[in-house]
Scaffold this motif. Structure first.
Motif, short mmCIF file in Angstrom:
data_model
loop_
_atom_site.label_atom_id
_atom_site.label_comp_id
_atom_site.label_asym_id
_atom_site.label_seq_id
_atom_site.Cartn_x
_atom_site.Cartn_y
_atom_site.Cartn_z
N GLN A 29 0.84 -1.20 0.00
CA GLN A 29 0.00 0.00 0.00
C GLN A 29 0.88 1.25 0.00
N ASP A 30 0.63 2.21 0.90
CA ASP A 30 1.41 3.45 0.92
C ASP A 30 2.80 3.27 1.52
N GLU A 46 2.82 -4.46 -7.57
CA GLU A 46 1.57 -3.84 -8.02
C GLU A 46 1.32 -2.49 -7.34
N ASP A 47 1.61 -2.40 -6.04
CA ASP A 47 1.42 -1.14 -5.32
C ASP A 47 2.43 -0.08 -5.77
N THR A 48 3.64 -0.52 -6.08
CA THR A 48 4.67 0.39 -6.57
C THR A 48 4.28 0.97 -7.93
N LEU A 49 3.85 0.10 -8.83
CA LEU A 49 3.45 0.56 -10.17
C LEU A 49 2.21 1.45 -10.11
N ALA A 50 1.26 1.12 -9.24
CA ALA A 50 0.03 1.92 -9.12
C ALA A 50 0.33 3.34 -8.66
N ARG A 51 1.42 3.53 -7.95
CA ARG A 51 1.80 4.86 -7.47
C ARG A 51 2.82 5.55 -8.36
N GLY A 52 3.11 4.94 -9.50
CA GLY A 52 4.01 5.54 -10.48
C GLY A 52 5.47 5.58 -10.04
N THR A 62 5.62 -9.69 -6.43
CA THR A 62 4.21 -9.70 -6.84
C THR A 62 3.35 -10.21 -5.69
#
Length: 79
Positions: A29-30, A46-52, A62
């Motif tokens: 998450q954050d 996935e959380d890293t990519l979602a936050r750019g 993963t």
């Protein structure tokens, strides 16, 4: 073998003094927003990519890999 798997949602609340040498920390998450480059520390891909964010590929796990660690760890702590 992983002694304790630490799943950390926010680094500000987490004390890295609790982490032992045979533990693994996975930021989710954050928690991925402040990634320290320490041994046995990883971030959820996935959380890293979602936050750019861009982190070294060898430091990303993963959800499937994290689930495997949950099964293998002696203890899991969500922080």
């Amino acid at each position: 073998m992983v002694n304790t798997l630490w799943l950390v949602r926010k680094l500000g609340d987490f004390s890295s003094d609790l982490v032992q040498e045979d533990d693994v920390v996975v930021l989710i998450q954050d928690g991925v927003l402040k990634f320290p480059s320490k041994k046995n520390w990883y971030a959820c891909k996935e959380d890293t990519l979602a936050r750019g964010l861009k982190l070294p590929e060898d430091k990303l796990l993963t959800y499937s890999q994290i689930a495997e660690l949950v099964v293998k760890a002696k203890k899991v702590v969500v922080w």
